[in-house]
Design a protein around this motif. Structure first.
Motif, short mmCIF file in Angstrom:
data_model
loop_
_atom_site.label_atom_id
_atom_site.label_comp_id
_atom_site.label_asym_id
_atom_site.label_seq_id
_atom_site.Cartn_x
_atom_site.Cartn_y
_atom_site.Cartn_z
N ILE A 1 0.86 -1.18 0.00
CA ILE A 1 0.00 0.00 0.00
C ILE A 1 0.89 1.23 0.00
O ILE A 1 1.69 1.43 0.92
N GLU A 2 0.77 2.04 -1.04
CA GLU A 2 1.59 3.24 -1.16
C GLU A 2 0.69 4.47 -1.16
O GLU A 2 -0.16 4.63 -2.03
N LEU A 3 0.87 5.31 -0.17
CA LEU A 3 0.12 6.57 -0.06
C LEU A 3 1.13 7.70 -0.26
O LEU A 3 1.90 8.02 0.64
N ARG A 4 1.14 8.27 -1.46
CA ARG A 4 2.13 9.29 -1.81
C ARG A 4 2.15 10.41 -0.79
O ARG A 4 1.12 10.92 -0.39
N GLY A 5 3.33 10.78 -0.36
CA GLY A 5 3.51 11.84 0.61
C GLY A 5 3.35 11.37 2.05
O GLY A 5 3.78 12.05 2.97
N PHE A 6 2.72 10.22 2.25
CA PHE A 6 2.52 9.70 3.61
C PHE A 6 3.48 8.57 3.90
O PHE A 6 4.25 8.62 4.84
N GLY A 7 3.42 7.51 3.07
CA GLY A 7 4.33 6.39 3.29
C GLY A 7 3.86 5.12 2.62
O GLY A 7 2.88 5.11 1.88
N VAL A 8 4.57 4.05 2.91
CA VAL A 8 4.33 2.74 2.30
C VAL A 8 4.17 1.69 3.40
O VAL A 8 4.98 1.63 4.32
N PHE A 9 3.12 0.90 3.28
CA PHE A 9 2.91 -0.26 4.14
C PHE A 9 3.20 -1.49 3.30
O PHE A 9 2.69 -1.60 2.18
N GLU A 10 3.97 -2.43 3.82
CA GLU A 10 4.22 -3.67 3.09
C GLU A 10 4.44 -4.82 4.05
O GLU A 10 4.85 -4.63 5.19
N VAL A 11 4.15 -6.01 3.56
CA VAL A 11 4.32 -7.23 4.35
C VAL A 11 5.71 -7.77 4.06
O VAL A 11 6.10 -7.91 2.90
N ARG A 12 6.45 -8.06 5.11
CA ARG A 12 7.80 -8.63 4.95
C ARG A 12 7.90 -9.90 5.76
O ARG A 12 7.21 -10.09 6.76
N ASP A 13 8.80 -10.76 5.32
CA ASP A 13 9.07 -12.00 6.05
C ASP A 13 9.88 -11.69 7.30
O ASP A 13 10.74 -10.81 7.30
N ARG A 14 9.57 -12.40 8.35
CA ARG A 14 10.32 -12.28 9.60
C ARG A 14 11.07 -13.59 9.79
O ARG A 14 10.46 -14.67 9.76
#
Length: 88
Positions: free
Chosen positions: A42-55
């Motif tokens: 999820i990319e919200l320009r000017g706000f930031g990026v949410f992404e799922v990463r492996d742990r």
């Protein structure tokens, strides 16, 4: 700020009934949960990026007994702030 504060802000700013503002916030959050659940970014320009990463798998320690405990690998949601937020 909590979800109720966002609903209140929408109610005051857009002159919406509280029920419609709450529905709008819930709808947006549900869409974000669904997207992240399916592995999308999820990319919200000017706000930031949410992404799922492996742990990766890790080793923890029981603080009471000191016994090492294996922590299973999994997934986590990460947030990277955009340019506008980094300047705060």
């Amino acid at each position: 700020m909590i979800k109720a504060d966002i609903v209140q802000y929408l109610t005051e700013t857009l002159d919406l009934p509280r029920v419609k503002a709450a529905l709008a916030v819930d709808t947006i959050l549900d869409a974000m949960k669904e997207a992240l659940g399916s592995g999308k970014r999820i990319e919200l320009r000017g706000f930031g990026v949410f992404e799922v990463r492996d742990r990766k798998r890790g080793v923890g320690r029981n603080p009471k007994t000191g016994v090492e405990v294996s922590i299973a690998p999994g997934k986590t949601v990460r947030f990277k702030p955009g340019k506008d937020l980094r300047g705060l």
